[in-house]
Design a protein around this motif. Sequence first.
Motif, PDB file in Angstrom:
ATOM      1  N   ASP A   1      37.150  53.436  30.123  1.00 13.83           N
ATOM      2  CA  ASP A   1      36.876  52.854  32.187  1.00 13.83           C
ATOM      3  C   ASP A   1      36.514  51.545  32.298  1.00 13.83           C
ATOM      4  N   SER A   2      36.563  50.692  31.592  1.00 12.40           N
ATOM      5  CA  SER A   2      36.671  49.498  32.241  1.00 12.40           C
ATOM      6  C   SER A   2      37.604  48.740  32.684  1.00 12.40           C
ATOM      7  N   TYR A   3      37.358  48.276  34.423  1.00 20.32           N
ATOM      8  CA  TYR A   3      38.696  48.178  35.290  1.00 20.32           C
ATOM      9  C   TYR A   3      38.214  46.705  35.703  1.00 20.32           C
ATOM     10  N   SER A   4      39.626  45.870  36.623  1.00 20.39           N
ATOM     11  CA  SER A   4      39.061  45.104  36.655  1.00 20.39           C
ATOM     12  C   SER A   4      40.012  44.856  38.556  1.00 20.39           C
ATOM     13  N   LEU A   5      39.483  43.831  39.164  1.00 19.64           N
ATOM     14  CA  LEU A   5      40.377  44.058  40.347  1.00 19.64           C
ATOM     15  C   LEU A   5      40.364  42.114  40.082  1.00 19.64           C
ATOM     16  N   ASN A   6      41.747  41.826  40.894  1.00 18.79           N
ATOM     17  CA  ASN A   6      42.308  40.535  41.478  1.00 18.79           C
ATOM     18  C   ASN A   6      42.946  40.847  42.293  1.00 18.79           C
ATOM     19  N   ALA A   7      42.713  39.266  43.128  1.00 17.70           N
ATOM     20  CA  ALA A   7      43.965  38.224  43.993  1.00 17.70           C
ATOM     21  C   ALA A   7      43.963  37.323  43.803  1.00 17.70           C
ATOM     22  N   LYS A   8      45.151  36.876  44.582  1.00 17.86           N
ATOM     23  CA  LYS A   8      45.927  35.344  43.872  1.00 17.86           C
ATOM     24  C   LYS A   8      47.137  34.858  45.264  1.00 17.86           C
ATOM     25  N   HIS A   9      47.039  34.023  45.107  1.00 12.95           N
ATOM     26  CA  HIS A   9      47.454  33.881  46.083  1.00 12.95           C
ATOM     27  C   HIS A   9      47.865  32.126  45.635  1.00 12.95           C
ATOM     28  N   PHE A  10      49.513  31.819  46.462  1.00 13.45           N
ATOM     29  CA  PHE A  10      50.408  30.349  46.159  1.00 13.45           C
ATOM     30  C   PHE A  10      50.198  29.499  47.665  1.00 13.45           C
ATOM     31  N   PHE A  11      49.720  28.404  47.520  1.00 19.70           N
ATOM     32  CA  PHE A  11      48.894  27.392  48.604  1.00 19.70           C
ATOM     33  C   PHE A  11      50.427  26.909  49.257  1.00 19.70           C
ATOM     34  N   ASN A  12      50.853  26.753  48.040  1.00 16.16           N
ATOM     35  CA  ASN A  12      52.523  26.034  47.933  1.00 16.16           C
ATOM     36  C   ASN A  12      53.408  26.787  47.019  1.00 16.16           C
ATOM     37  N   GLN A  13      54.179  26.013  46.483  1.00 17.11           N
ATOM     38  CA  GLN A  13      55.469  25.905  45.329  1.00 17.11           C
ATOM     39  C   GLN A  13      54.682  25.956  44.394  1.00 17.11           C
ATOM     40  N   ASN A  14      53.878  25.180  44.431  1.00 16.63           N
ATOM     41  CA  ASN A  14      53.053  24.295  42.574  1.00 16.63           C
ATOM     42  C   ASN A  14      50.919  24.987  42.618  1.00 16.63           C
ATOM     43  N   TRP A  15      50.883  25.281  43.598  1.00 15.68           N
ATOM     44  CA  TRP A  15      49.556  25.634  43.003  1.00 15.68           C
ATOM     45  C   TRP A  15      49.389  26.911  44.064  1.00 15.68           C
ATOM     46  N   ALA A  16      48.183  27.943  43.097  1.00 14.15           N
ATOM     47  CA  ALA A  16      47.117  28.824  43.005  1.00 14.15           C
ATOM     48  C   ALA A  16      45.833  28.865  43.312  1.00 14.15           C
ATOM     49  N   LEU A  17      45.265  30.252  43.801  1.00 10.54           N
ATOM     50  CA  LEU A  17      43.727  30.000  43.081  1.00 10.54           C
ATOM     51  C   LEU A  17      44.120  31.341  43.695  1.00 10.54           C
ATOM     52  N   GLU A  18      42.999  32.087  42.061  1.00 11.50           N
ATOM     53  CA  GLU A  18      43.011  33.320  41.769  1.00 11.50           C
ATOM     54  C   GLU A  18      41.786  34.012  41.850  1.00 11.50           C
ATOM     55  N   ALA A  19      41.141  34.702  41.838  1.00  8.31           N
ATOM     56  CA  ALA A  19      40.131  35.387  41.756  1.00  8.31           C
ATOM     57  C   ALA A  19      39.852  36.888  41.391  1.00  8.31           C
ATOM     58  N   GLY A  20      38.862  37.213  40.595  1.00  6.39           N
ATOM     59  CA  GLY A  20      38.469  38.613  40.137  1.00  6.39           C
ATOM     60  C   GLY A  20      37.300  38.883  39.769  1.00  6.39           C
ATOM     61  N   PHE A  21      36.635  40.804  39.598  1.00  6.74           N
ATOM     62  CA  PHE A  21      35.835  41.249  39.131  1.00  6.74           C
ATOM     63  C   PHE A  21      36.543  42.063  38.537  1.00  6.74           C
ATOM     64  N   ALA A  22      35.044  41.994  37.506  1.00 10.89           N
ATOM     65  CA  ALA A  22      35.452  43.583  36.071  1.00 10.89           C
ATOM     66  C   ALA A  22      33.792  44.037  35.928  1.00 10.89           C
ATOM     67  N   SER A  23      34.183  44.959  35.034  1.00  8.21           N
ATOM     68  CA  SER A  23      33.158  45.766  35.016  1.00  8.21           C
ATOM     69  C   SER A  23      33.501  47.183  34.301  1.00  8.21           C
ATOM     70  N   ASN A  24      32.478  48.129  33.978  1.00 10.30           N
ATOM     71  CA  ASN A  24      32.621  49.023  33.749  1.00 10.30           C
ATOM     72  C   ASN A  24      31.930  51.125  34.956  1.00 10.30           C
ATOM     73  N   THR A  25      33.038  51.385  34.152  1.00 14.15           N
ATOM     74  CA  THR A  25      32.030  52.237  35.276  1.00 14.15           C
ATOM     75  C   THR A  25      30.045  52.971  34.334  1.00 14.15           C
ATOM     76  N   ASP A  26      30.691  52.901  33.198  1.00 13.93           N
ATOM     77  CA  ASP A  26      29.278  53.618  32.664  1.00 13.93           C
ATOM     78  C   ASP A  26      28.547  52.577  32.134  1.00 13.93           C
ATOM     79  N   ASN A  27      29.036  51.393  32.126  1.00 16.14           N
ATOM     80  CA  ASN A  27      27.599  50.451  32.087  1.00 16.14           C
ATOM     81  C   ASN A  27      27.924  49.380  33.476  1.00 16.14           C
ATOM     82  N   SER A  28      27.669  49.311  34.013  1.00 15.37           N
ATOM     83  CA  SER A  28      27.422  48.057  34.959  1.00 15.37           C
ATOM     84  C   SER A  28      26.814  47.768  35.427  1.00 15.37           C
ATOM     85  N   ASP A  29      26.080  47.340  33.856  1.00 17.09           N
ATOM     86  CA  ASP A  29      25.179  46.412  33.661  1.00 17.09           C
ATOM     87  C   ASP A  29      26.078  45.412  33.470  1.00 17.09           C
ATOM     88  N   PHE A  30      27.291  45.030  32.942  1.00 21.83           N
ATOM     89  CA  PHE A  30      28.154  44.344  31.930  1.00 21.83           C
ATOM     90  C   PHE A  30      29.102  43.658  33.403  1.00 21.83           C
TER      91      PHE A  30
END
Length: 262
Positions: free
Chosen positions: A222-251
């Motif tokens: 029941d661990s899950y993650s969400l992420n988004a990634k974008h290349f601003f040009n051919q060489n550089w990208a920024l990625e952001a993510g979030f992860a947690s667990n449905t049975d343990n939201s404290d993590f």
Amino acid sequence: MTLKYILPVIAITTTAVSAEEYQLFTELRADHLRVSGESETVWSLNGTYFFDKKQTLGPLDQFEYINKVTNVGAAFSRFDGENFWSIGGEYFAENNLVISARYTDNAGSDATSVGIGYLISKDFIIRAQAAKPEEGDTSYRFSASYNHQLQGNDYVGFTAYTDDEFDQYGISSKYFASLGSDKFIAVGVSLAEQFDRSTWAANADYYFSKMTSVGMSYSKEDSYSLNAKHFFNQNWALEAGFASNTDNSDFKTYSLSVIGQF
């Protein structure tokens, strides 16, 4: 809980290759971990250099399922006042033999692994690996990967592995396809058995274009993650993510990466 980061070295270069071919991959990443009100940030820096160009399959972060290019890589990360680092690589010989090696130091506890493989064809590779920790016995792992090419760059890839005593084994698969209009999808699933304990995981990435994607993953625990990634040009990208667990939201884990490809 012990976190082990075995990450592929940052290399520095100012030489860019053509639009959708790359040889150097680097990442600076921060993972902010929060557990029951306590928090810690893991900083990591990693990179891999390939001795020939890697061609994208459309999206700027998607490449062939079975790598066939000699490479070296290393990484460094720091967590809870401890250092974790590794260095290694793969050599693809002209006779289709593949030699690999890696040395890892996890907060003063080191391990060395060596491997040998053979490219039966451009779509089929078999490998054997021996890993020796600083303390403990040598473990052995055997694996095989197969790529089934579909139309264009689309493919379905499979990898199966086991240890020498069949205590740990599993299979994974990845499907990559173009959806037309510069849109793509990548889906992965894995099943594993570890000392009579079964696990599974699935992930999917949807590409709005070659440069922008969103993804998610979910596991039996029941661990899950969400992420988004974008290349601003051919060489550089920024990625952001979030992860947690449905049975343990404290993590919770919040992640941010700066990625460079050259």
